[in-house]
Structures are given as structure tokens and as C-alpha cells.
Design a protein around this motif. Sequence first.
Motif, PDB file in Angstrom:
ATOM      1  N   GLU A  47     -23.243  55.759  70.039  1.00  0.00           N
ATOM      2  CA  GLU A  47     -24.097  54.596  69.709  1.00  0.00           C
ATOM      3  C   GLU A  47     -24.855  54.697  68.253  1.00  0.00           C
ATOM      4  O   GLU A  47     -24.879  56.009  67.711  1.00  0.00           O
ATOM      5  CB  GLU A  47     -25.715  54.714  70.634  1.00  0.00           C
ATOM      6  N   THR A  48     -25.207  53.774  67.598  1.00  0.00           N
ATOM      7  CA  THR A  48     -25.672  53.966  66.213  1.00  0.00           C
ATOM      8  C   THR A  48     -26.950  54.592  66.326  1.00  0.00           C
ATOM      9  O   THR A  48     -27.633  54.653  67.297  1.00  0.00           O
ATOM     10  CB  THR A  48     -25.970  52.530  65.456  1.00  0.00           C
TER      11      THR A  48
ATOM     12  N   GLU B 151     -30.667  54.475  63.855  1.00  0.00           N
ATOM     13  CA  GLU B 151     -31.144  53.947  62.811  1.00  0.00           C
ATOM     14  C   GLU B 151     -32.626  54.611  62.541  1.00  0.00           C
ATOM     15  O   GLU B 151     -33.308  54.387  63.659  1.00  0.00           O
ATOM     16  CB  GLU B 151     -31.333  52.301  63.113  1.00  0.00           C
TER      17      GLU B 151
ATOM     18  N   LYS C 198     -28.871  54.436  58.475  1.00  0.00           N
ATOM     19  CA  LYS C 198     -28.330  54.270  59.530  1.00  0.00           C
ATOM     20  C   LYS C 198     -27.053  55.090  59.577  1.00  0.00           C
ATOM     21  O   LYS C 198     -26.144  55.086  58.946  1.00  0.00           O
ATOM     22  CB  LYS C 198     -27.867  52.696  59.509  1.00  0.00           C
ATOM     23  N   ILE C 199     -26.856  55.808  60.646  1.00  0.00           N
ATOM     24  CA  ILE C 199     -25.804  56.294  61.266  1.00  0.00           C
ATOM     25  C   ILE C 199     -24.947  55.678  62.201  1.00  0.00           C
ATOM     26  O   ILE C 199     -25.299  55.375  63.318  1.00  0.00           O
ATOM     27  CB  ILE C 199     -25.987  57.620  61.793  1.00  0.00           C
ATOM     28  N   GLU C 200     -23.415  55.085  61.866  1.00  0.00           N
ATOM     29  CA  GLU C 200     -22.979  54.528  62.672  1.00  0.00           C
ATOM     30  C   GLU C 200     -22.290  55.374  63.792  1.00  0.00           C
ATOM     31  O   GLU C 200     -22.247  56.516  63.846  1.00  0.00           O
ATOM     32  CB  GLU C 200     -21.608  53.878  61.739  1.00  0.00           C
ATOM     33  N   ALA C 201     -22.258  54.543  64.914  1.00  0.00           N
ATOM     34  CA  ALA C 201     -21.528  55.040  66.041  1.00  0.00           C
ATOM     35  C   ALA C 201     -20.368  55.871  65.889  1.00  0.00           C
ATOM     36  O   ALA C 201     -19.586  55.476  65.226  1.00  0.00           O
ATOM     37  CB  ALA C 201     -21.377  54.056  67.223  1.00  0.00           C
TER      38      ALA C 201
ATOM     39  N   GLN D 215     -20.051  58.525  64.289  1.00  0.00           N
ATOM     40  CA  GLN D 215     -19.950  59.515  62.825  1.00  0.00           C
ATOM     41  C   GLN D 215     -20.553  60.641  62.836  1.00  0.00           C
ATOM     42  O   GLN D 215     -21.257  60.916  63.902  1.00  0.00           O
ATOM     43  CB  GLN D 215     -21.108  58.564  61.714  1.00  0.00           C
TER      44      GLN D 215
ATOM     45  N   CYS E 113     -22.549  63.108  60.908  1.00  0.00           N
ATOM     46  CA  CYS E 113     -23.552  62.811  59.918  1.00  0.00           C
ATOM     47  C   CYS E 113     -24.269  64.539  59.505  1.00  0.00           C
ATOM     48  O   CYS E 113     -24.853  64.880  60.498  1.00  0.00           O
ATOM     49  CB  CYS E 113     -24.580  62.076  60.203  1.00  0.00           C
TER      50      CYS E 113
ATOM     51  N   GLY F 211     -28.752  52.716  69.316  1.00  0.00           N
ATOM     52  CA  GLY F 211     -28.265  51.339  69.935  1.00  0.00           C
ATOM     53  C   GLY F 211     -29.212  50.395  69.615  1.00  0.00           C
ATOM     54  O   GLY F 211     -29.744  50.303  68.417  1.00  0.00           O
ATOM     55  N   HIS F 212     -29.649  49.521  70.615  1.00  0.00           N
ATOM     56  CA  HIS F 212     -30.629  48.676  70.422  1.00  0.00           C
ATOM     57  C   HIS F 212     -32.135  48.908  70.933  1.00  0.00           C
ATOM     58  O   HIS F 212     -32.860  48.227  71.059  1.00  0.00           O
ATOM     59  CB  HIS F 212     -30.070  47.253  70.920  1.00  0.00           C
TER      60      HIS F 212
ATOM     61  N   SER G 200     -21.405  60.365  68.194  1.00  0.00           N
ATOM     62  CA  SER G 200     -22.401  60.628  67.166  1.00  0.00           C
ATOM     63  C   SER G 200     -22.734  62.190  67.099  1.00  0.00           C
ATOM     64  O   SER G 200     -23.382  62.623  68.116  1.00  0.00           O
ATOM     65  CB  SER G 200     -23.501  59.792  66.912  1.00  0.00           C
TER      66      SER G 200
END
Length: 328
Positions: A5-6, A8, A28-31, A33, A35, A66-67, A189
Motif C-alpha cells: 500500500e502507499t 502518504e 508519498k511512498i508508492e506501494a 517501494q 524508501c 492506502g486510503h 513497501s
Amino acid sequence: MAQPETVELAAVTKAYGDVVAVDRISLKIEAGQYCCLLGPSGCGKTSTLRMIAGHESISDGDILIGHRRINDIPPAKRGTAMMFQNYALFPHLDIAENVAFSLKMQGTGKAERRKRAMEMLDLVSMTEFADRKPNQLSGGQQQRVALARALMTRPSVLLLDEPLSALDPFLRVRMRGELRRIQRELGISFIHVTHSQEEAMALSDLVVVMNDAKIVQSGPAREVFNRPRTEFVARFMGGHNIMSEGGRTVTLRSDALQISRADGARRATVQEVEYRGPQVMVNLATDSGDEMSAIVSERTYFSDPVTPGDVVGLTWPADEVHELTAEP
């Protein structure tokens, strides 16, 4: 394993009384990734990681996985897992029991716990040590066990707080490769706190450089290294010369600086020579008083070696010069 999941962060702040440890950072760290949060001690990177984990409260701003806005969600329900710097293994439990401990707390049966623990130990190449106690393992082996234990909850985001800092240099390099392999294999992630520039560049899809509680630059490792925005980033990443040229402050990679016996764009005196195997670092002081360094190949250096006290000329390709922006 859970789906990646992302993550943010939106204007996230952490204050301890009048002391601001993290100052309105957005990221923002993309799903999926890898980091790395990189910076000197006290820059805010560990506080940031602990807020994502839920081990520190957020003074202001929002964190989303995520959301979901997770500000007030307990750590165990965030879909994250934390791997601590000191590993925190239980000395009285064997390795399989250490790895399965979170499942025991959830009431999972012994057979299922053992099965899943062995799967995680296989992932980190530690199945043959399942019945040993932590004090029978090396530091690197304990690190693998701590990683397996963190992954047992099937997180969508794994948080790592300087996980390699206690290892010797040789093992640190080896374990970097293991972390990257496991992250790619699982596809989730990873957010990894480190003060090592080399570690961050070797591991990450996304490097986030922090200083004085703020993010000063983020991007792919090659971009951050080759195009630092500020003097701080250039100096912290290393391998750069900072100089004034035509009324502007610019950076020049040390491996782009060329030394010759003839006059160059600048004259300099050799201060120190450091042999590094395939490369040689030559530290220099220019006639104008600037300190510079050149990294040259071993073969090039020993074809015409210079020694401290030698006066040399310095040249560089014009397209290797990169202009810095003002400090934030």
C-alpha cells in the motif's frame, strides 16, 4: 503477505513541548517501494518512522496508508510491522517461538504457528537454527530472525529502524543484499531509517534526505546524488566539491575533477593522498583557499603519482558542473 500500500504524509509535525522534531513534512511512498529516510542524528527520521508505526503520536497533519487515515489507529491495526535496531529477541524462547510470538498472542494454534514460523525462517535462510536460542546466534543471524518475526504479521508496510547499524562492515554489505532480495520477493513497501549514504543508495527506490526536522530533497538515489539541490545535500551525500564559479555556487563530482602537471582552470597543492584499492582519493587546497578532492582510478594515479606538497592544475568537463539552489 498483504498487498503493498502507499504511505502518504501530509504536513506531518511532531513536537515535544517547544522542540519540533518533525516540521510539516509531506511525502508519498508508492506501494512496493523501498524508501530510505536518510540524514544526520537528530534530523527527525526516527520520529517520522515511529509516527508511521504508531509508537509516537502526531502533533499535527495526517498519515495515510492506502486510503485510511491512521492517526488514531492502534499500531497493531495499521498493517505495519516494525523491526527494531536492537532486534529485541526473547532470550528464553527458541528461534521458531520468537518468530511465532505475535501469532501466539493472537491465539493461533501451535501447529499453525510453527508452520508459518518455518516459512518465514526459510525466507531468511534460517530454518536450520529454529531450535536454537538467540544467544547461540551471531549478530547477523539475530538480525535475520528479527526480520522474520516482523514479517509474521503479513504487513503491507515494513518499518526498519537502522537495522544494519550493529553489524560489522562486511556483514552489513551482505545483509543489504538480503534485505533488497526479500523486499523484491515480497513486493511490500519497506521504509528504512539510516544515517549511511552508501546504505541508502544501495537499497532504495526512493531516498528522502532530512535535516533540521524537514525533508530537504527526495527522489531516486541517482538523481539525489547527481543533482543535489542544496549545499547540505551535496556535502551530506559526499563525493562532491562545492565551489564558486561565475558568481554562483556549484557542485562538481570528485570523480569528474582531473589533476595534471600542467596549469588548469585552477592551481592547487596536494594535501593528502588516500589509497582505496581500485580508487585513490587526492585532497587538495586551491590557491584561493578552497578545499577540493579528486577521485581517480588506481591505474591513472600510479601512471603519474602526485604526493603531498606537489602543485598541480585542476580541470573538469563543463557539463559536469551542477548549480545548487539556495538553502531552504
